[in-house]
Design a protein around this motif. Sequence first.
Motif, mmCIF file in Angstrom:
data_model
loop_
_atom_site.group_PDB
_atom_site.id
_atom_site.type_symbol
_atom_site.label_atom_id
_atom_site.label_comp_id
_atom_site.label_asym_id
_atom_site.label_seq_id
_atom_site.Cartn_x
_atom_site.Cartn_y
_atom_site.Cartn_z
ATOM 1 N N GLY A 180 0.704 11.291 -6.271
ATOM 2 C CA GLY A 180 0.532 11.376 -7.711
ATOM 3 C C GLY A 180 1.678 11.987 -8.491
ATOM 4 N N THR A 181 1.484 11.999 -9.814
ATOM 5 C CA THR A 181 2.518 12.452 -10.748
ATOM 6 C C THR A 181 2.846 13.926 -10.548
ATOM 7 O OG1 THR A 181 1.724 10.808 -12.346
ATOM 8 C CG2 THR A 181 3.160 12.548 -13.180
ATOM 9 N N ASP A 182 1.835 14.770 -10.335
ATOM 10 C CA ASP A 182 2.093 16.207 -10.158
ATOM 11 C C ASP A 182 2.966 16.449 -8.931
ATOM 12 O OD1 ASP A 182 0.570 16.712 -12.380
ATOM 13 O OD2 ASP A 182 -1.243 17.253 -11.267
ATOM 14 N N TRP A 183 2.751 15.691 -7.876
ATOM 15 C CA TRP A 183 3.556 15.820 -6.662
ATOM 16 C C TRP A 183 5.018 15.510 -6.954
ATOM 17 C CZ3 TRP A 183 6.260 12.239 -3.541
ATOM 18 C CH2 TRP A 183 6.596 12.689 -2.258
ATOM 19 N N LEU A 184 5.242 14.551 -7.856
ATOM 20 C CA LEU A 184 6.615 14.171 -8.189
ATOM 21 C C LEU A 184 7.355 15.237 -8.989
ATOM 22 C CD1 LEU A 184 6.116 10.408 -9.114
ATOM 23 C CD2 LEU A 184 7.211 11.321 -7.067
ATOM 24 N N ALA A 185 6.611 16.197 -9.524
ATOM 25 C CA ALA A 185 7.278 17.270 -10.268
ATOM 26 C C ALA A 185 8.197 18.088 -9.375
ATOM 27 C CB ALA A 185 6.232 18.171 -10.924
ATOM 28 N N SER A 186 7.889 18.129 -8.080
ATOM 29 C CA SER A 186 8.725 18.906 -7.152
ATOM 30 C C SER A 186 9.209 18.074 -5.973
ATOM 31 C CB SER A 186 7.947 20.123 -6.637
ATOM 32 O OG SER A 186 6.711 19.729 -6.059
ATOM 33 N N ASN A 187 8.978 16.771 -6.021
ATOM 34 C CA ASN A 187 9.412 15.878 -4.944
ATOM 35 C C ASN A 187 10.002 14.604 -5.537
ATOM 36 O OD1 ASN A 187 8.115 17.063 -2.233
ATOM 37 N ND2 ASN A 187 6.600 17.264 -3.883
ATOM 38 N N PRO B 263 0.801 -1.224 0.000
ATOM 39 C CA PRO B 263 0.000 0.000 0.000
ATOM 40 C C PRO B 263 0.838 1.280 0.000
ATOM 41 C CG PRO B 263 -1.007 -1.609 1.446
ATOM 42 C CD PRO B 263 0.320 -2.198 1.010
ATOM 43 N N PHE B 264 2.063 1.205 0.494
ATOM 44 C CA PHE B 264 2.950 2.373 0.453
ATOM 45 C C PHE B 264 3.094 2.879 -0.978
ATOM 46 C CE2 PHE B 264 7.135 4.352 0.058
ATOM 47 C CZ PHE B 264 7.219 5.159 1.182
ATOM 48 N N GLY B 265 3.304 1.961 -1.924
ATOM 49 C CA GLY B 265 3.443 2.351 -3.321
ATOM 50 C C GLY B 265 2.159 2.916 -3.888
ATOM 51 N N ASP B 266 1.025 2.320 -3.510
ATOM 52 C CA ASP B 266 -0.268 2.825 -3.971
ATOM 53 C C ASP B 266 -0.539 4.225 -3.430
ATOM 54 O OD1 ASP B 266 -0.689 0.461 -5.303
ATOM 55 O OD2 ASP B 266 -1.917 -0.424 -3.732
ATOM 56 N N TYR B 267 -0.154 4.458 -2.178
ATOM 57 C CA TYR B 267 -0.384 5.767 -1.566
ATOM 58 C C TYR B 267 0.380 6.858 -2.328
ATOM 59 C CZ TYR B 267 -0.086 9.587 1.826
ATOM 60 O OH TYR B 267 -0.132 10.815 2.427
ATOM 61 N N VAL B 268 1.632 6.581 -2.643
ATOM 62 C CA VAL B 268 2.416 7.583 -3.374
ATOM 63 C C VAL B 268 1.825 7.818 -4.759
ATOM 64 C CG1 VAL B 268 4.691 8.137 -4.311
ATOM 65 C CG2 VAL B 268 4.511 7.004 -2.093
ATOM 66 N N PRO C 57 3.636 8.170 -17.528
ATOM 67 C CA PRO C 57 3.975 9.471 -16.921
ATOM 68 C C PRO C 57 4.412 9.337 -15.465
ATOM 69 C CG PRO C 57 1.989 9.676 -18.240
ATOM 70 C CD PRO C 57 2.293 8.212 -18.167
ATOM 71 N N PHE C 58 3.698 8.519 -14.685
ATOM 72 C CA PHE C 58 4.091 8.333 -13.290
ATOM 73 C C PHE C 58 5.429 7.615 -13.197
ATOM 74 C CE2 PHE C 58 4.307 5.997 -9.295
ATOM 75 C CZ PHE C 58 4.033 7.004 -8.380
ATOM 76 N N LEU C 59 5.640 6.591 -14.019
ATOM 77 C CA LEU C 59 6.904 5.861 -13.990
ATOM 78 C C LEU C 59 8.069 6.771 -14.343
ATOM 79 C CD1 LEU C 59 8.731 3.404 -13.874
ATOM 80 C CD2 LEU C 59 7.923 2.763 -16.164
ATOM 81 N N ASP C 60 7.923 7.532 -15.410
ATOM 82 C CA ASP C 60 9.022 8.395 -15.830
ATOM 83 C C ASP C 60 9.308 9.481 -14.791
ATOM 84 O OD1 ASP C 60 9.161 6.853 -18.090
ATOM 85 O OD2 ASP C 60 8.102 8.275 -19.372
#
Length: 700
Positions: A108-115, A98-103, A143-146
């Motif tokens: 989400g992908t937008d969060w990863l743009a700055s984290n 579930p840790f992976g699902d939560y992220v 998109p999420f993977l990249d």
Amino acid sequence: MEINNQTKYLLRMSAVAVASALAVACGSSNSDFTTETMTLRLMETTDLHANMRSFNYFTAEEDPKFGFSRTALVIEQAREQQPNHFLVDNGDLIQGAPFGDYVAKQLGTDWLASNTHPIYRAMNLVGYDAANMGNHEFNFGLPFLDASISGAEFPYVSANVFHFEDAEVDADGNCLTAIDDHYNGNYAEFFENETPYYDPYVIVSKTYTTDQGREVEMQVGVIGFVPPKIMGWDKSHLECQVQVADIVKAAEYYVPKMQAAGADIVVAVPHSGLSGSEGIDLPDYEYDYLENTSALLAQVQGIDAIMFGHDHLDFPSDKFAGFPGSDVEAGTIHGVPAVMPGFWGNKLGVIDLSLQLTLDGDQVVRYAITGADVALMDIDETQGEQNEDPRIVAEVAAEHDGTVEYMATEIGESDQPIYSFFSLAGPDLSVQLVNEAQMWRGEQLKADGAFGADNDLPLLAVAAPFRGGRNGTSDFTYVPAGPITLSNVADLYIYPNTLQVVKMTGAQVIEWLEMSAAQFNTIKGGDEEQALDSAGFPTYNFDVFYGLDYDIDLSVDARYDAYQSEPARDTNRILNIMYQGAPLDLAQEFLIVTNNYRASGGGNFPGVSADIIVYEDPEETRNHIQNYLEYRGANAGDDGIIRFELQENWTLTLGDSGLAPSNVRLTSSPIALNYVDAHSHIEALNEQNAEGYEIFRIQF
């Protein structure tokens, strides 16, 4: 911590070494050269499945039997033992727990743009040299993977995933270009003309120290592969975006290029196991996109070591004793040192290569592998956070806490416990609940006319016990009576599969069930101890149909072998199959609600392929299960308690054989002891096997 060492001495040379040897033969006298020795330690993690902590999110309790926070300590110990080291990860990393699902779903992908993805923050701390893609990397879309791997401070490789250029897409995003028409398997042109989506391989320059104290530069080549079946398993994410090549064909193309580019050794890191590939060898292999190819890769010239995964098993181990080409004492496959270190970070795979270096002054002109020690290093399974790497614990703390809080969200209340402890011994509520939710969703789609010309066909649903003990004694679904939370939904359905609907006849349904019945061993009479289920058949392939009644006769041999879509024997285990109180009409067509893994051919079930899909739901099955439980709760009456009724629609029998076995055994979780009294045909023996599974006896 236990270290299991296996040793095999061999002599292998890289292409660079061979070329250097030829140069030596044609040039200077051998007296101008010196020889030194060195050990290179290759280390591998695989199938971590987002288990960064030793924590079971389904029970909200510590579980010391897995977790990267413990693996990290083993990695540091392995480095202290051997300073010349190289660390790789072999994928199935960002999805699973579930840790992976939560992220993926809550951040989400937008969060990863700055984290940076917290998994990569943790791995960056440990310091990897290279990594490969697993099939589950693609579960959340490209998109999420990249965005995720952009935070990795180490290179990623995948030699058999390519861009799908010039694909035509309609206004709704549907792919209009048939991939087979795009290149039609023409590998002579394919590798030259198509563009890899990721780097096919990487050559990493490392400074190591010989046994004689000299620092030398070594070029370590790493090539990775993903199962080609991702195109079916994650069709909704990948269609018209990427295409795949056969693993072996890609290796035959790229390994010589790695050698020509200066790789001193070539390490293959396939997310591809051994299961189901027995008896397949080069050069007879026809490049048919086989899922498990590690034994074939060991036959590709130029590969010096194989660090594989995907099977969630240990290699070397007795599990593979007798597997064609394997030597579990030596830790080799077809003479090539190979390792597969379990799952969820419970082990670290190690290959120590003994190298002989030929030097011209300070310049290494030849590397030769003279021996290899293969090891599986176990994590410390002692309870307590002090046995986890504090750096990892701190690094993922915020997302870990967020996952725990999110998974505690309540969505309903159950009148009874739901568990998969005995899902192989008879009808099981944990599987039935998934089937009920799938059928509920199917009826909604029917009401909307979603199936077009097939809308009037009757519905069936099919599901399997996803948590059947494959990954240890805690790997069983267990939802106590009382509040149902989001963690329970994930416990019931651990994969981010999407719902799909296929069309089949009654005759084809029977063949589907015959394959499912390969889950079980053939049962003999007498007092001999015998296992109910076949160790080589994963429970996620034990499909149970909802809407049919049937018997499974275990007195006869299985019609199918695991992963083989053609009958192995002219036998039948499925008897007395009924639909709505009447014998199943073999010509009757049905719509069957299943998941994208099965519908696309996962498990090689007979007749089940993408060609028979009539509907692809964009939502994950877990969402439908959550919606179904919320619906049941909202319509449960004043107390809001959902009351489930188990459907006794299938039975294990011995037919008319007259056999009377007295010692048929099933292993399960120790927690199952609390519920065995509810199953009159199951007896607790109050003993455990070496792996800690509780042993039960089955009555027929």
